[in-house]
Design a protein around this motif. Structure first.
Motif, mmCIF file in Angstrom:
data_model
loop_
_atom_site.group_PDB
_atom_site.id
_atom_site.type_symbol
_atom_site.label_atom_id
_atom_site.label_comp_id
_atom_site.label_asym_id
_atom_site.label_seq_id
_atom_site.Cartn_x
_atom_site.Cartn_y
_atom_site.Cartn_z
ATOM 1 N N THR A 207 0.828 -1.209 0.000
ATOM 2 C CA THR A 207 0.000 0.000 0.000
ATOM 3 C C THR A 207 0.866 1.265 0.000
ATOM 4 O OG1 THR A 207 -0.143 -0.070 2.424
ATOM 5 C CG2 THR A 207 -1.884 -1.161 1.184
ATOM 6 N N ASP A 208 2.134 1.092 -0.352
ATOM 7 C CA ASP A 208 3.100 2.204 -0.373
ATOM 8 C C ASP A 208 3.250 2.845 1.005
ATOM 9 O OD1 ASP A 208 3.671 1.944 -3.121
ATOM 10 O OD2 ASP A 208 1.882 3.098 -3.642
ATOM 11 N N GLY A 209 3.039 2.050 2.045
ATOM 12 C CA GLY A 209 3.219 2.543 3.399
ATOM 13 C C GLY A 209 4.626 2.293 3.892
ATOM 14 N N ASP A 210 4.975 2.911 4.999
ATOM 15 C CA ASP A 210 6.292 2.699 5.587
ATOM 16 C C ASP A 210 6.193 2.756 7.102
ATOM 17 O OD1 ASP A 210 6.113 5.398 6.261
ATOM 18 O OD2 ASP A 210 7.563 6.050 4.757
ATOM 19 N N ILE A 211 7.328 2.690 7.761
ATOM 20 C CA ILE A 211 7.321 2.601 9.221
ATOM 21 C C ILE A 211 6.813 3.892 9.860
ATOM 22 C CG2 ILE A 211 9.697 3.378 9.670
ATOM 23 C CD1 ILE A 211 9.830 0.817 11.580
ATOM 24 N N ALA A 212 6.921 4.998 9.164
ATOM 25 C CA ALA A 212 6.351 6.250 9.674
ATOM 26 C C ALA A 212 4.829 6.181 9.685
ATOM 27 C CB ALA A 212 6.831 7.430 8.833
ATOM 28 N N ASP A 213 4.250 5.628 8.629
ATOM 29 C CA ASP A 213 2.792 5.474 8.580
ATOM 30 C C ASP A 213 2.318 4.543 9.694
ATOM 31 O OD1 ASP A 213 2.430 7.020 6.143
ATOM 32 O OD2 ASP A 213 3.334 5.317 5.101
ATOM 33 N N GLU B 216 7.216 -2.713 14.069
ATOM 34 C CA GLU B 216 8.121 -3.466 13.194
ATOM 35 C C GLU B 216 7.537 -3.547 11.790
ATOM 36 O OE1 GLU B 216 11.731 -4.407 13.390
ATOM 37 O OE2 GLU B 216 10.954 -5.287 15.262
ATOM 38 N N GLN B 217 8.350 -3.193 10.804
ATOM 39 C CA GLN B 217 8.019 -3.439 9.402
ATOM 40 C C GLN B 217 9.031 -4.442 8.870
ATOM 41 O OE1 GLN B 217 8.314 -0.129 6.655
ATOM 42 N NE2 GLN B 217 7.332 -1.273 4.995
ATOM 43 N N GLU B 218 8.551 -5.625 8.478
ATOM 44 C CA GLU B 218 9.435 -6.709 8.073
ATOM 45 C C GLU B 218 9.278 -7.103 6.597
ATOM 46 O OE1 GLU B 218 9.240 -8.818 12.506
ATOM 47 O OE2 GLU B 218 8.494 -9.896 10.762
ATOM 48 N N LYS B 219 8.138 -6.785 6.010
ATOM 49 C CA LYS B 219 7.865 -7.249 4.646
ATOM 50 C C LYS B 219 8.436 -6.301 3.605
ATOM 51 C CE LYS B 219 3.861 -10.136 5.614
ATOM 52 N NZ LYS B 219 2.493 -10.483 5.251
ATOM 53 N N THR B 220 9.742 -6.095 3.689
ATOM 54 C CA THR B 220 10.426 -5.220 2.747
ATOM 55 C C THR B 220 11.305 -6.007 1.783
ATOM 56 O OG1 THR B 220 12.258 -4.952 4.298
ATOM 57 C CG2 THR B 220 10.463 -3.335 4.418
ATOM 58 N N MET B 221 11.264 -7.341 1.896
ATOM 59 C CA MET B 221 12.106 -8.213 1.074
ATOM 60 C C MET B 221 11.458 -9.586 1.027
ATOM 61 S SD MET B 221 15.208 -8.679 3.873
ATOM 62 C CE MET B 221 15.379 -6.907 4.102
ATOM 63 N N PRO B 222 11.893 -10.468 0.141
ATOM 64 C CA PRO B 222 11.320 -11.815 0.091
ATOM 65 C C PRO B 222 11.491 -12.568 1.406
ATOM 66 C CG PRO B 222 12.585 -11.361 -1.892
ATOM 67 C CD PRO B 222 12.864 -10.226 -0.952
ATOM 68 N N GLY B 223 10.691 -13.636 1.573
ATOM 69 C CA GLY B 223 10.620 -14.338 2.843
ATOM 70 C C GLY B 223 11.938 -14.892 3.350
ATOM 71 N N GLY B 224 12.735 -15.507 2.467
ATOM 72 C CA GLY B 224 13.994 -16.087 2.906
ATOM 73 C C GLY B 224 14.953 -15.058 3.470
ATOM 74 N N PRO B 225 15.274 -14.007 2.700
ATOM 75 C CA PRO B 225 16.127 -12.950 3.248
ATOM 76 C C PRO B 225 15.522 -12.270 4.478
ATOM 77 C CG PRO B 225 16.045 -12.806 0.862
ATOM 78 C CD PRO B 225 15.027 -13.831 1.260
ATOM 79 N N PHE C 280 14.492 -4.723 14.595
ATOM 80 C CA PHE C 280 15.321 -4.825 13.392
ATOM 81 C C PHE C 280 15.110 -3.669 12.422
ATOM 82 C CE2 PHE C 280 14.377 -9.336 14.620
ATOM 83 C CZ PHE C 280 15.665 -9.669 15.039
ATOM 84 N N GLY C 281 14.745 -2.498 12.924
ATOM 85 C CA GLY C 281 14.369 -1.385 12.064
ATOM 86 C C GLY C 281 15.319 -1.111 10.921
ATOM 87 N N GLN C 282 16.611 -0.876 11.237
ATOM 88 C CA GLN C 282 17.555 -0.529 10.184
ATOM 89 C C GLN C 282 17.749 -1.668 9.191
ATOM 90 O OE1 GLN C 282 17.957 -0.030 13.504
ATOM 91 N NE2 GLN C 282 19.536 1.503 13.920
ATOM 92 N N LEU C 283 17.690 -2.914 9.677
ATOM 93 C CA LEU C 283 17.988 -4.052 8.817
ATOM 94 C C LEU C 283 16.874 -4.302 7.799
ATOM 95 C CD1 LEU C 283 19.495 -6.486 11.461
ATOM 96 C CD2 LEU C 283 20.709 -5.000 9.874
ATOM 97 N N TYR C 284 15.642 -3.999 8.164
ATOM 98 C CA TYR C 284 14.529 -4.187 7.231
ATOM 99 C C TYR C 284 14.236 -2.949 6.388
ATOM 100 C CZ TYR C 284 12.961 -8.689 9.145
ATOM 101 O OH TYR C 284 12.860 -10.008 9.505
ATOM 102 N N THR C 285 14.402 -1.778 6.979
ATOM 103 C CA THR C 285 13.941 -0.555 6.313
ATOM 104 C C THR C 285 15.026 0.483 6.087
ATOM 105 O OG1 THR C 285 13.396 0.608 8.378
ATOM 106 C CG2 THR C 285 11.717 -0.869 7.469
ATOM 107 N N GLY C 286 16.171 0.335 6.737
ATOM 108 C CA GLY C 286 17.196 1.363 6.685
ATOM 109 C C GLY C 286 16.946 2.501 7.647
ATOM 110 N N GLN C 287 15.797 2.483 8.340
ATOM 111 C CA GLN C 287 15.426 3.581 9.227
ATOM 112 C C GLN C 287 15.793 3.254 10.676
ATOM 113 O OE1 GLN C 287 13.805 6.790 8.602
ATOM 114 N NE2 GLN C 287 14.801 6.896 10.599
ATOM 115 N N GLY C 288 16.666 4.032 11.238
ATOM 116 C CA GLY C 288 17.001 3.911 12.649
ATOM 117 C C GLY C 288 16.433 5.073 13.441
#
Length: 391
Positions: free
Chosen positions: A19-25, A115-124, A54-62
């Motif tokens: 939905t073009d959302g992010d951790i700020a939303d 937490e926003q985790e769905k920024t990459m495929p399931g395995g990574p 895991f904020g930075q690792l999933y989204t780059g946002q710390g």
């Protein structure tokens, strides 16, 4: 005494990226809705604690302690901090907020788990969470570390007491079934068949060892929030609490799972430090055991973690968790309902939000507002939230 004035959970089935959302939303939603449920404005908040793993690792946002003030201008200048403790991140945020209230420093504290985790495929995405293990020491050559780690927990039970994989399957089935009644559960719309809980390599494929797809949690986006207030705040504002935190326990040990097994070798409990956290909470609450509880929301990141929780809570003797499963005691209408919300397996596991989400559901239960997953007559609910392999 620490009171809970308001709570909120986002819909854990939502995928922000779609939905073009992010951790700020996500933060904006949970801040506004938690304050609305508490019936207060942002100007009432005196301190903020944010749990995020895991904020930075999933989204780059710390620097997520500053995110609430970024999305809600009325929080500008309010002291805030972020807490990281793997799956227990927002529980640490809650404990910090409670400490401030009990010390008399603040009277109204906003606690968030995000937490926003769905920024990459399931395995990574699953591989990112290996950061909560002892990286480079116990993680080498293992594709999916956490299923591996909790397969080791199941194996330790098997070595000490014996274990039947069907009892693990039954835990997954119960939690996924409970989640059907939870309007915020990630899996509520899943189509499941009896084969979904069998050793069926198509309907329930192997993930690691004896653990199959429906023995493990999913990658999840989500947030949960609670407003904590003091007795003084309630008196000054002529308000009543939704729930009260009666007691708490907190233990921390080393990262490696092998060390945990070695150090517990002379104990009846596979993870005696988890047992101690539970009994410390009971002691602080002034209760003797689970016979004085009406429900439990516990950490079922994998079915073996709930299997462990059953005997560590004292629902059964050590090594006899299977009895409570076979006897139906964990059902929503059983004598000791466990994860009536669906837990992590059914409800979803946005890692940094899970501890706060448990308090949201505990508060709903004791205030009679859990809707279709309400436990009749619930007055006292316990939660158990663990980080990593119970560190």
């Amino acid at each position: 005494m620490t009171n809970i004035l308001g709570v909120y959970q986002t819909d854990f089935a939502n995928n922000l990226a779609k939905t073009d959302g992010d951790i700020a939303d996500l933060t904006a939603e949970v801040v506004a809705a938690t304050l609305a449920d508490a019936g207060i404005g942002a100007d009432a908040v005196e301190s903020i604690h944010v749990g995020n793993a895991f904020g930075q690792l999933y989204t780059g946002q710390g620097h997520l302690g500053a995110m609430p003030a970024t999305v809600e201008p009325a929080l500008w200048g309010v002291p805030a901090m972020r807490h990281e403790a793997a799956c227990a991140s927002s529980s640490m945020a809650v404990l910090a907020g409670m400490a401030e209230i009990e010390a008399g420093r603040y009277d109204c504290v906003l606690v968030l788990g995000i937490e926003q985790e769905k920024t990459m495929p399931g395995g990574p995405a699953a591989a990112v969470q290996t950061a909560a293990a002892w990286v480079g020491h116990e993680t080498e050559g293992i594709e999916f570390f956490w299923p591996y780690a909790f397969e080791r927990v199941a194996g330790e039970y098997d070595r000490r007491y014996g274990i039947d994989e069907q009892h693990l399957r039954a835990i997954g089935e119960l939690n996924l079934r409970n989640a059907k009644d939870n309007p915020n559960a990630q899996t509520r719309a899943w189509a499941l068949t009896p084969e979904s809980f069998m050793a069926d390599d198509e309907a329930n494929p192997i993930v690691e060892g004896r653990l199959r797809r429906n023995d493990v949690t999913q990658i999840t986006d989500g947030a949960a929030g609670v407003v904590l207030v003091s007795d003084r705040w309630l008196a000054e504002h002529d308000r009543s609490a939704r729930s009260v935190v009666g007691g708490w326990g907190h233990t921390t040990v080393g990262l490696p799972i092998d060390q945990k097994f070695e150090r517990s070798s002379d104990s009846d409990y596979v993870m005696p430090h988890v047992r101690r956290a539970i009994t410390d909470a009971f002691d602080r609450a002034g209760i003797g055991g689970t016979d004085q509880l009406d429900a439990i929301e516990t950490h079922d990141c994998m079915t073996p973690s709930e299997y462990m929780a059953i005997d560590h809570f004292g629902i059964t003797a050590p090594g006899e968790s299977w009895k409570a499963i076979e006897e139906g005691r964990l059902e929503r209408d059983g004598d000791m309902p466990v994860n009536p919300s669906g837990g992590l397996i059914g409800g979803g596991h946005p890692v940094g939000a899970t501890g706060a989400r448990m308090l949201v559901d505990a508060t709903k239960q004791v205030s009679g507002t859990a809707g279709d997953y309400q436990v009749d007559g619930a007055e006292r609910v316990a939660t158990l939230n663990i980080g990593g392999s119970t560190a």
